[in-house]
Design a protein around this motif. Structure first.
Motif, short mmCIF file in Angstrom:
data_model
loop_
_atom_site.label_atom_id
_atom_site.label_comp_id
_atom_site.label_asym_id
_atom_site.label_seq_id
_atom_site.Cartn_x
_atom_site.Cartn_y
_atom_site.Cartn_z
N MET A 4 45.64 38.48 42.29
CA MET A 4 44.41 39.20 41.95
C MET A 4 43.95 38.81 40.55
SD MET A 4 42.35 41.38 43.38
CE MET A 4 40.78 41.10 42.58
N GLN A 5 44.88 38.71 39.64
CA GLN A 5 44.52 38.30 38.26
C GLN A 5 43.96 36.88 38.25
OE1 GLN A 5 47.64 38.98 35.39
NE2 GLN A 5 48.20 40.95 36.30
N GLU A 6 44.53 36.01 39.08
CA GLU A 6 44.05 34.63 39.13
C GLU A 6 42.62 34.57 39.69
OE1 GLU A 6 45.43 30.28 40.94
OE2 GLU A 6 46.60 32.09 41.38
N LEU A 7 42.34 35.35 40.73
CA LEU A 7 40.98 35.40 41.27
C LEU A 7 39.99 35.89 40.21
CD1 LEU A 7 41.65 36.86 44.83
CD2 LEU A 7 40.50 34.70 44.36
N ARG A 8 40.43 36.85 39.44
CA ARG A 8 39.56 37.39 38.40
C ARG A 8 39.35 36.37 37.28
NH1 ARG A 8 41.48 42.31 38.50
NH2 ARG A 8 43.24 41.78 37.20
N ARG A 9 40.41 35.68 36.87
CA ARG A 9 40.29 34.67 35.81
C ARG A 9 39.37 33.53 36.23
NH1 ARG A 9 45.91 35.30 35.16
NH2 ARG A 9 46.25 33.43 36.42
N GLU A 10 39.41 33.20 37.51
CA GLU A 10 38.56 32.13 38.04
C GLU A 10 37.11 32.56 38.18
OE1 GLU A 10 39.24 28.94 38.87
OE2 GLU A 10 41.30 29.10 38.11
N GLY A 11 36.83 33.84 37.91
CA GLY A 11 35.46 34.33 38.00
C GLY A 11 34.96 34.47 39.43
N LEU A 12 35.88 34.72 40.36
CA LEU A 12 35.51 34.79 41.77
C LEU A 12 35.24 36.22 42.24
CD1 LEU A 12 38.01 32.16 43.21
CD2 LEU A 12 35.61 31.85 42.63
N VAL A 13 36.15 37.12 41.95
CA VAL A 13 35.99 38.51 42.37
C VAL A 13 36.53 39.45 41.30
CG1 VAL A 13 36.23 37.95 44.84
CG2 VAL A 13 38.23 38.69 43.54
N GLU A 14 36.13 40.70 41.43
CA GLU A 14 36.67 41.76 40.58
C GLU A 14 36.78 43.02 41.43
OE1 GLU A 14 35.96 43.68 36.12
OE2 GLU A 14 34.49 42.31 37.01
N LEU A 15 37.87 43.73 41.25
CA LEU A 15 38.10 44.96 41.99
C LEU A 15 38.32 46.08 40.98
CD1 LEU A 15 38.45 45.93 44.95
CD2 LEU A 15 40.91 45.58 44.68
N LYS A 16 37.39 47.03 40.97
CA LYS A 16 37.54 48.14 40.04
C LYS A 16 36.85 49.38 40.61
CE LYS A 16 33.56 46.78 37.17
NZ LYS A 16 33.11 46.44 35.80
N SER A 17 37.46 50.53 40.33
CA SER A 17 36.94 51.82 40.80
C SER A 17 36.65 51.80 42.30
CB SER A 17 35.67 52.20 40.03
OG SER A 17 35.92 52.26 38.64
N LYS A 18 37.56 51.18 43.05
CA LYS A 18 37.47 51.11 44.51
C LYS A 18 36.19 50.40 44.98
CE LYS A 18 40.34 55.17 45.28
NZ LYS A 18 40.49 56.49 45.95
N ARG A 19 35.70 49.49 44.15
CA ARG A 19 34.55 48.65 44.51
C ARG A 19 34.94 47.20 44.36
NH1 ARG A 19 30.14 50.38 47.10
NH2 ARG A 19 28.75 49.00 45.92
N LEU A 20 34.49 46.40 45.31
CA LEU A 20 34.71 44.96 45.28
C LEU A 20 33.44 44.28 44.80
CD1 LEU A 20 36.28 42.34 46.04
CD2 LEU A 20 35.32 42.59 48.34
N PHE A 21 33.56 43.45 43.77
CA PHE A 21 32.43 42.71 43.22
C PHE A 21 32.70 41.21 43.42
CE2 PHE A 21 32.73 46.69 40.99
CZ PHE A 21 31.41 47.12 40.89
N ILE A 22 31.85 40.56 44.18
CA ILE A 22 31.98 39.12 44.40
C ILE A 22 31.14 38.41 43.35
CG2 ILE A 22 31.53 37.22 45.98
CD1 ILE A 22 32.13 39.10 48.28
N ARG A 23 31.82 37.73 42.45
CA ARG A 23 31.13 37.12 41.31
C ARG A 23 30.61 35.72 41.62
NH1 ARG A 23 30.07 41.75 38.96
NH2 ARG A 23 31.86 42.78 37.99
N ASP A 24 31.26 35.00 42.53
CA ASP A 24 30.81 33.65 42.88
C ASP A 24 31.05 33.46 44.37
OD1 ASP A 24 30.41 30.90 43.24
OD2 ASP A 24 31.04 30.46 41.19
N TYR A 25 30.04 33.79 45.16
CA TYR A 25 30.18 33.76 46.62
C TYR A 25 30.47 32.36 47.14
CZ TYR A 25 28.95 34.25 51.55
OH TYR A 25 28.99 34.22 52.92
N ASP A 26 29.76 31.36 46.63
CA ASP A 26 29.91 30.00 47.14
C ASP A 26 31.32 29.47 46.88
OD1 ASP A 26 27.32 29.95 48.09
OD2 ASP A 26 26.50 29.04 46.27
N ARG A 27 31.80 29.63 45.67
CA ARG A 27 33.14 29.13 45.35
C ARG A 27 34.21 29.91 46.11
NH1 ARG A 27 34.64 29.71 39.70
NH2 ARG A 27 36.54 28.64 40.37
N LEU A 28 34.02 31.21 46.25
CA LEU A 28 34.99 32.02 46.98
C LEU A 28 35.07 31.57 48.43
CD1 LEU A 28 36.89 34.48 46.54
CD2 LEU A 28 35.06 35.92 47.44
N THR A 29 33.91 31.27 49.02
CA THR A 29 33.88 30.78 50.40
C THR A 29 34.62 29.45 50.53
OG1 THR A 29 31.75 31.87 50.77
CG2 THR A 29 32.34 30.12 52.29
#
Length: 243
Positions: free
Chosen positions: A197-222
């Motif tokens: 999870m920390q690696e995904l966050r460092r890569e700027g792909l996703v963030e999970l906070k307050s029971k919400r999922l934030f997709i920061r880079d949809y194309d790269r995550l895909t």
């Protein structure tokens, strides 16, 4: 909108009469279950068809030593099992992830609806086909993707399913899964999950906070997840809106 109507209309456009028939399923008794309580246990006779109306639930299997594998997520509009007539006992367990409410529908009601409205019967069949497709994708996830790819894929599946039902906006959605839940769903330890999870966050792909999922880079995550949403059968238009 009734989440079941929303789910069915991804497959067929309902006439006013068909929509009314689907809406009638909500006349079945509403059962409320608190978070983290097991609703059905392996070995139970399911007896009724359960239609999830509110909240999230999950399917799971336990080993005798207490290890747990989450094998599927249930979101509003999902049936726990349409084929209750075909089984004498559950081969897995279902628990509430959040507080949930479901309608307990007699199997005869589902059978009658299917007989009277063939297009609704087809939609029910497609609903079950998508459930089976999701199980196949989870099997691929566990068998061939690494932890980083698995978690990325799971987040995208959650987002796309919620986006298709109108429950997600732009690049964010609810995600009440804890890190232990995510570990149980991806087949890794909680420590490994935390690092991933920390690696995904460092890569700027996703963030999970307050029971919400934030997709920061949809194309790269895909790309990272090698995600192809065709197994969800949500239609090209919905896929385009999510991008």
């Amino acid at each position: 909108m009734n989440p079941l109507v929303s789910a069915i209309e991804r497959h067929v456009e309902l006439s006013p009469k068909e929509r009314e028939a689907v809406e009638s399923l909500r006349e079945a008794p509403l059962v409320r279950v608190p978070a983290r309580q097991t609703t059905l246990s392996e070995g139970d006779n399911p007896r009724v068809v359960r239609l999830l109306s509110q909240g999230w639930a999950y399917r799971f299997k336990d080993l005798p030593d207490g290890r747990r594998q989450i094998v599927g997520l249930l979101l509003p509009g999902d049936f726990f099992d349409l084929g209750v007539r075909l089984v004498d006992e559950m081969d897995h367990s279902i628990a509430a992830l959040t507080p949930i409410a479901y309608h307990a529908i007699p199997p005869e009601t589902i059978d009658r609806l299917a007989r009277e409205y063939p297009r609704i019967a087809d939609a029910f069949a497609r609903h079950e086909h998508v459930s089976t497709s999701i199980h196949r994708e989870w099997l691929l996830n566990l068998g061939r993707r690494n932890a980083f790819e698995r978690l990325a894929h799971l987040f995208l599946e959650i987002f796309m399913r919620l986006r298709a039902s109108g429950s997600a906006r732009e690049r964010e959605c609810d995600c009440p899964l804890t890190q232990n839940d995510l570990a149980d769903a991806t087949g890794v330890t909680s420590v490994h999950l935390n690092r991933t999870m920390q690696e995904l966050r460092r890569e700027g792909l996703v963030e999970l906070k307050s029971k919400r999922l934030f997709i920061r880079d949809y194309d790269r995550l895909t790309q990272v997840a090698m995600f192809n949403p065709n197994y969800l059968q949500i239609g090209r238009e919905t896929r385009h809106l999510a991008q």
